[in-house]
Design an enzyme around this catalytic site. Structure first.
Site, short mmCIF file in Angstrom:
data_model
loop_
_atom_site.label_atom_id
_atom_site.label_comp_id
_atom_site.label_asym_id
_atom_site.label_seq_id
_atom_site.Cartn_x
_atom_site.Cartn_y
_atom_site.Cartn_z
N GLN A 114 60.87 -3.08 -27.37
CA GLN A 114 61.87 -2.53 -28.31
C GLN A 114 63.26 -2.48 -27.69
O GLN A 114 64.23 -2.17 -28.38
CB GLN A 114 61.44 -1.14 -28.79
CG GLN A 114 61.37 -0.09 -27.70
CD GLN A 114 60.82 1.24 -28.16
OE1 GLN A 114 59.60 1.46 -28.18
NE2 GLN A 114 61.70 2.14 -28.55
N CYS A 124 60.39 2.76 -31.91
CA CYS A 124 58.98 2.65 -31.60
C CYS A 124 58.11 2.73 -32.87
O CYS A 124 57.11 2.04 -33.00
CB CYS A 124 58.57 3.75 -30.65
SG CYS A 124 59.04 5.39 -31.21
N HIS A 161 57.34 9.81 -29.32
CA HIS A 161 57.11 8.37 -29.15
C HIS A 161 55.91 7.95 -29.98
O HIS A 161 54.93 8.69 -30.07
CB HIS A 161 56.89 8.05 -27.67
CG HIS A 161 56.79 6.59 -27.37
ND1 HIS A 161 57.74 5.68 -27.81
CD2 HIS A 161 55.86 5.86 -26.70
CE1 HIS A 161 57.38 4.46 -27.41
NE2 HIS A 161 56.25 4.55 -26.74
#
Ligand SMILES: *[C@@H]1O[C@H](CO)[C@@H](O)[C@H](O)[C@H]1NC(C)=O
Ligand SMILES: *[C@@H]1O[C@H](CO)[C@@H](O)[C@H](O)[C@H]1NC(C)=O
Ligand SMILES: *[C@@H]1O[C@H](CO)[C@@H](O)[C@H](O)[C@H]1NC(C)=O
Ligand SMILES: *[C@@H]1O[C@H](CO)[C@@H](O)[C@H](O)[C@H]1NC(C)=O
Ligand SMILES: *[C@@H]1O[C@H](CO)[C@@H](O)[C@H](O)[C@H]1NC(C)=O
Length: 455
Positions: free
Chosen positions: A141, A147, A292
């Site tokens: 990324q 993400c 995340h």
């Protein structure tokens, strides 16, 4: 005149020799003060393609040294089960890494939307499960905090592969630029992106390659992508595992039933993970601390430690070739809090596929047929779609005569081929494989129907 020249040469020799001496002295002092580390940092920035001005160089070098110290300390601590190592984050400060992880308001608890009777029963779950050979390559990324988009496409790719037998590399940039309920590189939620894919569909990555920035939901890439967004998910769902009596069993069931599962964790200490099964880490397992979103792709046991295997989106140079493992059953960093997935997929909109190749021929045999067409100027790769007795086959090929294995005999096949020009590729996916595990139960012999120039 001669004297002048002699003087000049003498002065030159003196200056030169003192310069040499100066340089020598400098080298010696630097070596004493840790020149070796300086070289390490130079090697590090070179290998990670980093480029800094003099001020930042100094600051980064300091951070890098501190992080190396921490990595060393961690690896010397025999109570640690996982190894730490150098990666693209080693010259980032903790604050920078925290800012990179994106906190985004997660959805409020809703009642369990899944029909549990359709899940693979707990009692028949395999001891180990590994989807690493059934997923697309690990992505990176970069410095964009999206993400959630990588996690959502991993879920869509997985469920589409499971249902349609086609492993297709889907576009992250499409969901980053077009999911209005998320904030692009500033964060988002996997389920919101899955909602986009459920309604609007998803196109191949080759049509809209990764830009690593927010971008706009318009333009040529968008047009190409939208016209080919035939991969859709069905019944995208979020299970709030932390409210369940058996989150571990349920997460395993979802993984085995529907493919890769989006999860949400606190990744504060993942920056220097390198390998092994982490059984403890400095992080929170509170659902509200998730920052995340990677995707769960397997589980197993290492020695006596049960683990989860997770696909990350920080490149293959990070962790275990882009993956990491956490102990299973202790909700480490909140890994057993959320499950984002879809229970089905569809290929609505395939009629938009554009046939631009002429001379398509098919040589059928009982369980196979071979496609053949005239090569198209400029095209190195082709995108092929076939509907064989109602089943969709979709793949990329560089050959003009690939063989399609239909697993059993068939009565009706319709094929399309489109050239993919190199300029359209961007980040080329090479992971589209043809999966022949389709069962077509038909009793009579092949009767083939080819439709050409459908438009
Ligand atoms: C994964 O891939 C292997 C080999 O390609 C295949 O045998 C297996 O059935 C696949 N599993 C799933 C769940 O798709
Ligand atoms: C589907 O796309 C339209 C148009 O781009 C957009 O307005 C809408 O929000 C998208 N739907 C979802 C669920 O994201
Ligand atoms: C989606 O959910 C509906 C309603 O719960 C259900 O009837 C349907 O079977 C589900 N579809 C899939 C593919 O799971
Ligand atoms: C299909 O391909 C032709 C030839 O390249 C092009 O002119 C046409 O615009 C394309 N149609 C669509 C719907 O993309
Ligand atoms: C063959 O399949 C195509 C595409 O699915 C369909 O349009 C066509 O009606 C089928 N033909 C026969 C004879 O079943």
């Amino acid at each position: 005149m001669k004297f002048y020249l002699l003087y000049f040469l003498l002065i030159l020799a003196f200056v030169f020799s003192s310069k040499v001496k100066l340089i020598e002295e400098e080298t010696v002092t630097k070596t004493r003060q840790g020149k070796i580390k300086e070289d390490e940092f130079d090697i590090y920035i070179k290998s990670h393609n980093k480029n800094y001005g003099p001020e930042e160089y100094k600051a980064r070098k300091q951070i890098y040294r501190e992080n190396l110290e921490r990595i060393k300390k961690h690896n010397e601590d025999s109570s640690q089960t996982w190894g730490a190592g150098e990666n693209q984050f080693t010259d980032w400060s903790d604050g920078e890494f925290k800012a990179y992880l994106t906190k985004f308001p997660l959805p409020e608890f809703k009642n369990d939307p899944i029909d549990r009777s359709k899940l693979q029963p707990l009692t028949s779950l395999p001891d180990t499960y590994d989807l690493r050979n059934n997923i697309t390559a690990v992505k990176n990324q970069g410095s964009c905090g999206a993400c959630w988009a990588f996690s959502a496409t991993a879920v869509a790719e997985g469920v589409f592969n499971l249902n349609d037998g086609i492993l297709m590399d889907l576009s992250q940039q499409q969901v980053i630029s077009c999911t209005t309920t998320c904030a692009g590189c500033d964060g988002g939620v996997t389920s919101y992106a899955l909602d986009y894919i459920q309604v609007n569909g998803s196109c191949g990555d080759y049509l809209w390659g990764y830009e690593g920035q927010n971008g706009v939901c318009s333009g040529t890439s968008f047009d190409n992508c939208q016209a080919n967004s035939f991969v859709k998910v069905k019944n995208q769902s979020t299970v709030f595992l932390y409210t369940d009596s058996d989150p571990v069993g349920l997460l395993q069931q979802i993984l085995v039933s529907y493919g890769p599962v989006g999860i949400a964790i606190d990744a504060d200490s993942l920056s220097y993970y390198e390998d092994g099964v982490a059984t403890s880490m400095s992080c929170s397992n509170n659902p509200s601390n998730a920052n995340h979103a990677p995707s769960l792709v397997g589980y197993g046991t290492d020695g006596t430690t049960p683990f989860w295997r997770v696909k990350n989106s920080w490149g293959t140079g990070w962790g275990e070739n882009g993956f990491f493992r956490f102990e299973r059953g202790i909700n480490l960093c909140g890994i057993e809090n959320y499950a984002y997935f879809a229970t089905g997929s569809t290929n609505d909109g395939l009629t938009k596929f554009n046939d631009t190749v002429t001379g398509l021929k098919v040589s059928p045999s009982s369980n196979q047929f071979t496609l053949n067409w005239d090569s198209y100027p400029g095209a190195q790769k082709y995108f092929v779609k076939a509907i064989i007795d109602g089943e969709l086959y979709l793949w990329e090929t560089s050959k003009t005569s690939p063989t399609v294995d239909t697993a059993s005999s068939y009565t009706n096949a319709t094929c399309w081929v489109a050239p993919i020009l190199d300029s359209q590729y961007g980040a080329l996916s090479e992971n589209i494989t043809f999966n022949s595990a389709h069962s077509l139960v038909l009793s009579f012999l092949a009767f083939l129907l080819i439709l050409l120039n459908v438009f």
